[in-house]
Design a protein around this motif. Structure first.
Motif, short mmCIF file in Angstrom:
data_model
loop_
_atom_site.label_atom_id
_atom_site.label_comp_id
_atom_site.label_asym_id
_atom_site.label_seq_id
_atom_site.Cartn_x
_atom_site.Cartn_y
_atom_site.Cartn_z
N GLU A 235 51.82 30.50 26.90
CA GLU A 235 53.31 29.89 27.48
C GLU A 235 52.91 28.83 28.34
OE1 GLU A 235 56.80 31.50 30.32
OE2 GLU A 235 55.30 32.79 29.69
N TYR A 236 53.91 27.78 28.26
CA TYR A 236 53.85 26.41 28.77
C TYR A 236 53.77 26.77 30.43
CZ TYR A 236 54.87 21.90 30.91
OH TYR A 236 54.83 20.83 31.45
N GLY A 237 52.54 26.10 30.95
CA GLY A 237 52.70 26.29 32.31
C GLY A 237 52.06 27.47 32.83
N SER A 238 51.80 28.66 31.98
CA SER A 238 51.47 29.88 32.55
C SER A 238 50.18 29.87 33.18
CB SER A 238 51.70 30.83 31.43
OG SER A 238 50.66 30.52 30.54
N GLU A 239 49.94 31.18 33.69
CA GLU A 239 48.78 31.37 34.54
C GLU A 239 47.45 31.57 33.53
OE1 GLU A 239 48.64 34.58 37.62
OE2 GLU A 239 50.83 34.29 37.64
N SER A 240 47.87 31.64 32.14
CA SER A 240 46.73 31.65 31.40
C SER A 240 46.54 30.32 30.69
CB SER A 240 47.15 32.64 29.89
OG SER A 240 48.30 33.24 30.28
N SER A 241 47.28 29.36 30.88
CA SER A 241 46.80 27.89 30.50
C SER A 241 45.61 27.29 31.31
CB SER A 241 48.17 27.06 30.69
OG SER A 241 48.58 26.72 31.98
N TYR A 242 45.09 26.29 30.96
CA TYR A 242 44.01 25.89 31.56
C TYR A 242 44.47 25.33 32.91
CZ TYR A 242 41.44 25.25 27.35
OH TYR A 242 40.66 25.55 26.31
N VAL A 243 45.95 24.74 33.27
CA VAL A 243 46.13 24.50 34.49
C VAL A 243 46.23 25.67 35.40
CG1 VAL A 243 48.91 24.41 34.38
CG2 VAL A 243 47.82 22.70 35.45
N GLY A 244 46.70 26.94 34.54
CA GLY A 244 46.75 28.09 35.60
C GLY A 244 45.29 28.51 35.90
N ILE A 245 44.46 28.32 35.06
CA ILE A 245 42.87 28.54 35.30
C ILE A 245 42.43 27.84 36.62
CG2 ILE A 245 40.56 28.48 34.41
CD1 ILE A 245 41.77 29.16 31.71
N ILE A 246 42.58 26.39 36.47
CA ILE A 246 42.30 25.42 37.59
C ILE A 246 42.79 25.81 38.77
CG2 ILE A 246 42.21 22.90 38.27
CD1 ILE A 246 42.05 22.15 35.28
N GLY A 247 44.09 25.93 38.76
CA GLY A 247 44.95 26.54 39.71
C GLY A 247 44.39 27.74 40.56
N HIS A 248 43.99 28.80 39.64
CA HIS A 248 43.40 30.19 40.27
C HIS A 248 42.08 29.68 40.94
CE1 HIS A 248 46.57 32.92 39.73
NE2 HIS A 248 46.91 32.39 38.28
N LEU A 249 41.45 28.77 40.44
CA LEU A 249 39.94 28.67 41.21
C LEU A 249 40.16 28.12 42.46
CD1 LEU A 249 37.19 28.27 39.63
CD2 LEU A 249 37.53 25.74 39.20
N PHE A 250 41.23 27.07 42.70
CA PHE A 250 41.48 26.59 44.03
C PHE A 250 42.39 27.51 44.81
CE2 PHE A 250 39.86 22.87 41.66
CZ PHE A 250 39.41 22.30 42.79
N GLU A 251 42.97 28.49 44.50
CA GLU A 251 44.09 29.03 45.18
C GLU A 251 43.58 29.87 46.28
OE1 GLU A 251 46.12 32.07 42.98
OE2 GLU A 251 47.69 32.16 44.52
N PRO A 252 42.36 30.58 46.25
CA PRO A 252 41.69 31.34 47.24
C PRO A 252 41.52 30.45 48.49
CG PRO A 252 40.56 31.96 45.34
CD PRO A 252 41.30 30.68 44.91
#
Lengths: 667, 164
Positions: A536-553
């Motif tokens: 799904e576009y812009g979802s947590e499973s997209s690459y952007v979601g993966i990068i975002g979760h990397l920095f989120e903590p």
């Protein structure tokens, strides 16, 4: 094709803020930035003009009060005249401040180069009632003189005629100051020694070099120390008291000026000029700083409030464009790329063009009026107390526009440590690229108080810069700031044309960035948000979601979710990308109103974490362009990396305090 | 017949009077503007009744802390000038001159904001501006700024460079 003997190279020299760049623009038709404060030009700039069959190259040099080379911009000017040997030097002299300007004239004459004096700002001198006797002045200085009013392009052709005349005149108007028997003997002795070194003889005027050595010029001493005559010269220099010689030489120059001046000029007795009246209030010990803050607040209030209808107009245009794309473009992925990616991302940045134009126009008016120089003056006492040089405030104010030229403007600061501190703290000053972030979030969450919130961000940037300077003074860059001496330029009615050019240049740069680096940035984010294929576009499973979760903590304690984290990560390239990324990730097309609604409706974004985001975006690290200029200006990777890490640390702590403190207070 | 000296004295008195009146007006308006702003924030709702409401409605004073502080600052500049002129310090005229300039700058800022709102309401027909009229944007910065403009126009020549 023009032959070499039809080419003339002319250097424009003169005291700071006498109108060199204005004259440069008038001769060459360039549009270099002109300001009404000392130190606008920090690098030499070349321009060309053709006149009566001659190809004339004009080189605009940074302003300098003397050829003593205490600061980097002075060294640039001096080295150009000595080492590049232009055919002649035009010294622009402020006719309303003749006495002081003649000090540089006395030094230029010792360089054995042809000089023409352009007596500029004659209109101001005449308005004040001063009388300058041109023929007598030409006779006494043995130098051609031309009256100019560069701001009105008056006297330019006459000046160029004189340039050609001097070019074809083989006679050189030498004119030396006698420094008294004792000093003259030493000059002669040093000249004789220097004459034994052919490299020096070919490059430098020996009398001038001898005088500079007696004055203790470190830059010249370094050059001599690399030569074959170093030991003999040092023997002579060791035998004298250099400080005393330096003072005596300066005294002789001033005595010469004091003899010449009354014969070439009569000055009207001033009671109270408009400039004096304005300064009496604006530099008042108690009222100066509040007035400065109120004017800045007014500028930001206007930047926000007056721009709104123009932002709405852009929004209407982009909404129409988005509609066209979604209905007419096939296949679906292309419509998504153009609609959700390019129009949403670039559109959400371009919508702030009116704010950028208004802010730059207002800053240009303040600068052109001469008020920014006063701002540095009134802040000096405070700046000195916290360990900063008063002059540092000018680069900081320039940083409101863009940090890159502001970091470069630190070149006008003489002391290396003062300069380093200024370079390190300027990135905390809020530049135009950060403005869209404030407008988006303050406009969305703070309604009528948005202008005040934006103003608070700018004040916070200055406060953090100032506090950091204090910290550096106490720890890594110890020492006291050098005393602050700055000439206050007269107040002038700002030139509308100049303000519009400055506004357009900076606004156009913003638009160009939107069409290049921001377009590239938002396209990359769209790709990362659309893949792997099928998510799904812009979802947590997209690459952007993966990068975002990397920095989120790392960013979660500041109240940022993975989407904001991604926007901030990409924002290090250029701060505008933060808003562009939010536009793409919140998937609401170009429509800023819709973006605001989407932010308001998002449970993860509250007024508190939007405040935390604004604070973090303000402070977190310089953009790529600012980082590269920090490296260039400090010449050190160590300080560049320090600037990045320190910025991130300060931003994290401040945003943490805002977010967690706000939560504790129940917001 | 009025002599030249008496005429100069009258002019100085009229400037003192203007500085005093404008200074007081700005300070009073600023104090009301700021204090109602504080009340609005502390109470968490707009002021719609009572004496503060009647005064602010009648004088077109918004409830805003920061712009109120700026009005107080402008008033202080005029009062500074008034006090210096009272003490016979001629240079006190500088405060009247700069006070009028600052007053006109802030009037200009708010007039531009109103112009923006006119575009929103009548050109773009923004629904947030339904029922809005330019009178809604009238505030002390604008009407006191006009008084300053008149004073500036009247004394423009006297503010010009003085040479001997």
């Amino acid at each position: 094709m023009l032959e070499d003997n039809n080419k003339i190279k002319v250097a424009l020299a003169g005291n700071p803020n006498v109108g060199k760049t204005t004259l440069f623009n008038a001769i060459t038709g360039s549009k270099q930035h002109v300001g009404n404060w000392p130190g606008v030009t920090v690098e030499k700039k070349s321009g060309f003009t053709k006149y009566k069959g001659y190809d004339i190259e004009i080189v605009d040099l940074p302003g300098t009060y003397s050829l003593t080379a205490y600061s980097m911009d002075e060294i640039v000017s001096r080295n150009f005249i000595i080492e590049e040997k232009p055919d002649m030097v035009i010294q622009i002299v402020d006719a309303s401040n003749l006495e002081r300007n003649l000090y540089l004239t006395t030094q230029l004459m010792e360089l054995e180069t042809k000089i023409i004096l352009a007596l500029n700002m004659c209109d101001l001198a005449t308005e004040r009632g001063d009388k300058i006797y041109l023929n007598k002045m030409e006779e006494m200085l043995a130098t051609p003189i031309v009256k100019t009013v560069a701001s009105q392009e008056k006297g330019i052709n006459h000046l160029l005629d004189k340039v050609i005349e001097e070019r074809n005149n083989d006679q050189h108007h030498g004119h030396e100051i006698g420094y008294g028997d004792e000093i003259e003997e030493k000059i002669f002795e040093i000249e004789k020694i220097l004459a034994n070194d052919t490299e020096i003889t070919e490059k430098y005027p020996l009398r001038w070099m001898s005088i500079r050595l007696l004055e203790g010029d470190e830059n010249i001493k370094d050059k001599v120390n690399k030569s074959s005559v170093a030991s003999k010269i040092n023997d002579v220099l060791d035998s004298i008291d250099q400080e005393e010689y330096e003072a005596d030489i300066a005294d002789k120059r001033y005595s010469t000026i004091n003899i010449i001046f009354p014969q070439i000029c009569t000055r009207a007795n001033q009671v109270l000029t408009k400039s004096d009246m304005i300064d009496r209030v604006l530099t008042n010990k108690y009222l100066g700083i509040p007035i400065f803050l109120s004017l800045m607040w007014g500028a930001f209030e206007l930047t926000f409030a007056f721009a709104t209808p123009f932002m709405d107009m852009i929004e209407i245009a982009f909404t129409w464009l988005a509609g066209m794309v979604s209905t007419n473009l096939q296949p679906a992925w292309l419509a998504s790329l153009v609609g959700d990616g390019i129009i949403a991302g670039v559109g959400s940045v371009l919508i702030f063009v009116p704010n950028i134009f208004i802010l730059f126009f207002l800053l240009s008016l303040l600068e052109g009026s001469g008020y920014l120089a006063r701002a540095a003056f009134i802040m000096d006492r405070l700046m000195y107390k916290i360990g900063m040089h008063g002059k540092s405030f000018i680069p900081m104010l320039m940083g409101f526009g863009c940090n890159v030229p502001a970091i470069m403007a630190a070149r006008s600061i003489e002391d290396d440590r003062d300069r380093l501190i200024t370079i390190l703290v300027v990135p905390f000053v809020s530049c135009g690229a950060r403005l869209p972030i404030y407008i988006l979030f303050a406009g969305t969450f703070f309604g009528r108080q948005a202008g005040t919130v934006i103003f608070a961000m700018y004040v916070l940037g200055i406060l953090v810069a100032v506090a950091s300077a204090k910290l550096f003074r106490l720890t890594v860059i110890k020492g006291k700031p050098a005393p602050f001496i700055m000439e206050l330029p007269p107040y002038r009615v700002p030139k509308l044309k100049s303000a519009l050019i400055h506004m357009w240049d900076n606004g156009a740069m913003y638009i160009k960035k939107a069409g290049t680096i921001i377009l590239l940035g938002v396209t990359i984010i769209w790709i990362l948000a659309s893949f792997p294929w099928g998510v799904e576009y812009g979802s947590e499973s997209s690459y952007v979601g993966i990068i975002g979760h990397l920095f989120e903590p790392f960013l979660r304690p500041l109240g940022f979710d993975w989407r904001i984290s991604v926007a901030l990560v990409f924002g290090f390239v250029a701060k505008e990308i933060v808003v562009g990324s939010i536009g793409v990730l919140f998937g609401v097309g170009d429509n800023q109103e819709a973006l605001s609604q989407s932010l308001l409706a998002d449970p993860g974004i509250t007024p508190l974490n939007s405040m935390s985001l604004m604070v973090f975006s303000l402070l977190y690290m310089p953009c790529v362009a600012a980082m590269s200029v920090i490296k260039k200006e400090t010449g050190s990777w160590k300080w560049t990396i320090f600037a990045i890490l320190y910025g991130v640390a300060v931003a994290w702590i401040m945003a943490f305090v805002v977010y967690q403190g706000g939560k504790l207070l129940g917001y | 017949m009025v002599t030249k000296g008496e005429n100069m004295k009258m002019k100085a008195h009229s400037k003192m009077l203007l500085a005093f009146l404008l200074g007081c007006s700005y300070i009073i308006a600023g104090t009301i503007q700021s204090s109602t702003g504080i009340i609005r924030i502390l109470s968490g709702k707009p002021i719609t009744s009572g004496l503060p409401h009647i005064i602010t409605e009648a004088l077109y004073i918004p409830h805003d802390i920061l712009s109120g502080l700026i009005l107080i600052l402008l008033g202080t500049v005029f009062i500074y000038g008034f006090m210096e002129l009272c003490q016979g310090i001629e240079e006190g005229i500088a405060y009247v001159y700069v006070g009028t300039l600052l007053a006109m700058i802030f009037a200009g800022i708010y007039l531009l904001v109103t112009t923006g709102n006119i575009l929103e309401a009548y050109l773009l027909k923004n629904e947030d501006f339904i029922g809005w009229t330019p009178l809604d944007d009238l505030r002390p910065e604008i009407y006191l700024g006009f008084v300053s403009l008149i004073a500036y126009a009247k004394w423009k020549k006297q503010f010009d460079v003085k040479n001997e």
